[in-house]
Design a protein around this motif. Structure first.
Motif, mmCIF file in Angstrom:
data_model
loop_
_atom_site.group_PDB
_atom_site.id
_atom_site.type_symbol
_atom_site.label_atom_id
_atom_site.label_comp_id
_atom_site.label_asym_id
_atom_site.label_seq_id
_atom_site.Cartn_x
_atom_site.Cartn_y
_atom_site.Cartn_z
ATOM 1 N N CYS A 168 21.655 76.310 137.146
ATOM 2 C CA CYS A 168 21.433 77.758 138.087
ATOM 3 C C CYS A 168 20.698 77.661 139.260
ATOM 4 N N PRO A 169 21.377 78.389 140.355
ATOM 5 C CA PRO A 169 20.508 78.261 141.868
ATOM 6 C C PRO A 169 19.426 79.145 141.257
ATOM 7 N N PHE A 170 19.321 79.816 140.365
ATOM 8 C CA PHE A 170 18.158 81.203 140.536
ATOM 9 C C PHE A 170 17.292 80.271 139.436
ATOM 10 N N ALA A 171 17.438 79.040 138.655
ATOM 11 C CA ALA A 171 16.079 78.610 138.269
ATOM 12 C C ALA A 171 14.842 78.200 138.911
ATOM 13 N N LYS A 172 15.448 77.241 140.833
ATOM 14 C CA LYS A 172 13.660 77.184 140.688
ATOM 15 C C LYS A 172 12.918 78.335 141.360
ATOM 16 N N ALA A 173 13.196 79.224 141.601
ATOM 17 C CA ALA A 173 12.382 80.135 141.760
ATOM 18 C C ALA A 173 11.391 80.516 141.624
ATOM 19 N N VAL A 174 11.589 80.798 139.673
ATOM 20 C CA VAL A 174 10.794 81.049 138.609
ATOM 21 C C VAL A 174 10.156 79.652 138.577
ATOM 22 N N TYR A 175 10.349 78.895 138.722
ATOM 23 C CA TYR A 175 9.672 77.426 137.809
ATOM 24 C C TYR A 175 8.356 77.215 138.889
ATOM 25 N N VAL A 176 8.976 76.985 140.081
ATOM 26 C CA VAL A 176 8.267 76.751 141.160
ATOM 27 C C VAL A 176 6.857 77.589 141.596
ATOM 28 N N LYS A 177 7.178 79.484 141.072
ATOM 29 C CA LYS A 177 6.739 79.940 141.612
ATOM 30 C C LYS A 177 5.161 80.205 139.526
ATOM 31 N N GLU A 178 5.732 79.354 139.583
ATOM 32 C CA GLU A 178 5.344 79.326 137.502
ATOM 33 C C GLU A 178 5.236 80.506 136.878
ATOM 34 N N GLN A 179 6.854 81.473 136.649
ATOM 35 C CA GLN A 179 6.895 82.892 136.106
ATOM 36 C C GLN A 179 7.742 82.072 134.733
ATOM 37 N N VAL A 180 7.860 80.831 134.337
ATOM 38 C CA VAL A 180 8.328 80.619 133.550
ATOM 39 C C VAL A 180 6.925 80.157 132.089
ATOM 40 N N ARG A 181 7.572 81.154 131.241
ATOM 41 C CA ARG A 181 6.923 80.894 129.681
ATOM 42 C C ARG A 181 7.197 79.952 128.832
ATOM 43 N N TYR A 182 6.297 78.752 128.271
ATOM 44 C CA TYR A 182 6.972 78.788 127.111
ATOM 45 C C TYR A 182 6.488 78.251 126.149
ATOM 46 N N VAL A 183 7.509 78.688 125.112
ATOM 47 C CA VAL A 183 6.850 78.742 123.750
ATOM 48 C C VAL A 183 7.453 78.281 122.784
ATOM 49 N N VAL A 184 6.533 77.468 121.851
ATOM 50 C CA VAL A 184 7.124 76.552 120.734
ATOM 51 C C VAL A 184 7.426 77.712 119.196
ATOM 52 N N SER A 185 8.032 77.730 118.879
ATOM 53 C CA SER A 185 7.783 78.394 117.783
ATOM 54 C C SER A 185 7.270 77.213 116.470
ATOM 55 N N PRO A 186 6.858 77.750 115.647
ATOM 56 C CA PRO A 186 6.433 77.070 114.090
ATOM 57 C C PRO A 186 7.766 77.571 113.637
ATOM 58 N N ALA A 187 8.271 78.034 113.316
ATOM 59 C CA ALA A 187 9.290 78.774 112.570
ATOM 60 C C ALA A 187 10.863 77.510 111.597
ATOM 61 N N HIS A 188 10.212 77.716 110.395
ATOM 62 C CA HIS A 188 11.392 76.958 110.026
ATOM 63 C C HIS A 188 13.017 77.567 108.955
ATOM 64 N N THR A 189 12.213 78.862 109.319
ATOM 65 C CA THR A 189 13.542 80.048 109.289
ATOM 66 C C THR A 189 13.894 80.476 109.750
ATOM 67 N N ALA A 190 15.622 80.568 109.706
ATOM 68 C CA ALA A 190 15.963 82.545 110.610
ATOM 69 C C ALA A 190 15.504 83.605 110.620
ATOM 70 N N GLU A 191 14.950 83.771 109.259
ATOM 71 C CA GLU A 191 13.714 85.142 109.440
ATOM 72 C C GLU A 191 12.831 85.142 109.636
ATOM 73 N N ALA A 192 12.128 84.289 110.320
ATOM 74 C CA ALA A 192 10.535 83.435 110.922
ATOM 75 C C ALA A 192 10.600 83.747 112.327
ATOM 76 N N LEU A 193 11.970 83.083 112.624
ATOM 77 C CA LEU A 193 12.283 83.072 114.353
ATOM 78 C C LEU A 193 12.891 84.116 114.808
ATOM 79 N N ARG A 194 13.435 85.019 113.870
ATOM 80 C CA ARG A 194 13.972 86.514 114.012
ATOM 81 C C ARG A 194 12.750 87.120 114.248
ATOM 82 N N ALA A 195 11.389 86.905 113.630
ATOM 83 C CA ALA A 195 9.791 87.947 114.041
ATOM 84 C C ALA A 195 9.939 87.719 115.310
ATOM 85 N N GLU A 196 9.460 86.028 115.013
ATOM 86 C CA GLU A 196 9.024 85.145 116.335
ATOM 87 C C GLU A 196 10.072 86.163 117.917
ATOM 88 N N LEU A 197 10.808 86.087 117.845
ATOM 89 C CA LEU A 197 12.181 86.638 118.861
ATOM 90 C C LEU A 197 10.989 87.978 119.045
#
Length: 187
Positions: free
Chosen positions: A27-56
């Motif tokens: 992805c030629p567009f990924a480097k710029a946001v990565y270098v500028k630290e504009q990527v948010r990483y969120v690890v979901s604790p969801a164990h069901t699709a319903e919980a993931l939907r709420a997190e999404l």
């Protein structure tokens, strides 16, 4: 204090971004946001699709309200749910409905990455699938305005797909496996 498993999930995702997405220029567009630290990483604790939907839903609303100069994109990593690719693929329709329900169509979109990603018409082991294979199932939340700017800068977006296929075929399965498993000291 962060959960150690969450720390490992983010570290594996960062390595994948550095080595595959940016390193192979998938992805030629990924480097710029990565270098500028504009990527948010969120690890979901969801164990069901319903919980993931709420997190999404929360993450979509968060990203829509966030300053794009600080956070341009979010990777919602969900290691405990939708491990089966077909279940994950079905969930993508739910993600699209959620975008519509929130009135965020045209503002945000959801891209898909999964450890067992498989394009229609390909075999499970086909190297081409690796363009969308991530260490964990994840939903990539992107701003439409960022995509528009990227496409304006690189209008031949169809060429990206073809270049990615050529890159992966040249790399081969063994090369991909080495790239994704090389130890940190060998960089």
């Amino acid at each position: 204090m962060q959960d150690p498993d969450d720390v490992l999930a983010v570290a594996a995702t960062r390595r994948w971004l550095e080595r595959a997405v940016i390193g192979l220029n998938l992805c030629p567009f990924a480097k710029a946001v990565y270098v500028k630290e504009q990527v948010r990483y969120v690890v979901s604790p969801a164990h069901t699709a319903e919980a993931l939907r709420a997190e999404l839903e929360r993450e979509l609303q968060w990203l829509a309200a966030a300053d794009p100069a600080k956070t341009d994109t979010t990777l919602l990593i969900h290691p405990h749910v939708l491990q089966d690719f077909l279940d994950y693929n079905d969930f993508l329709d739910e993600a699209d409905r959620l975008l519509a329900d929130l009135g965020l169509e045209g503002e945000l979109q959801v891209a898909s990455f999964h450890p067992r990603y498989q394009f229609a018409g390909t075999g499970e082991a086909d190297i081409e699938n690796c363009t969308n294979r991530s260490p964990y199932p994840m939903l990539h939340l992107l701003r439409e305005a960022s995509i528009d700017r990227a496409v304006a800068a690189f209008p031949e977006t169809d060429a990206i797909y073809e270049a990615n296929m050529q890159t992966l075929r040249a790399l081969g399965r063994e090369g991909w496996d080495r790239l994704m498993t090389k130890d940190e000291g060998a960089r």
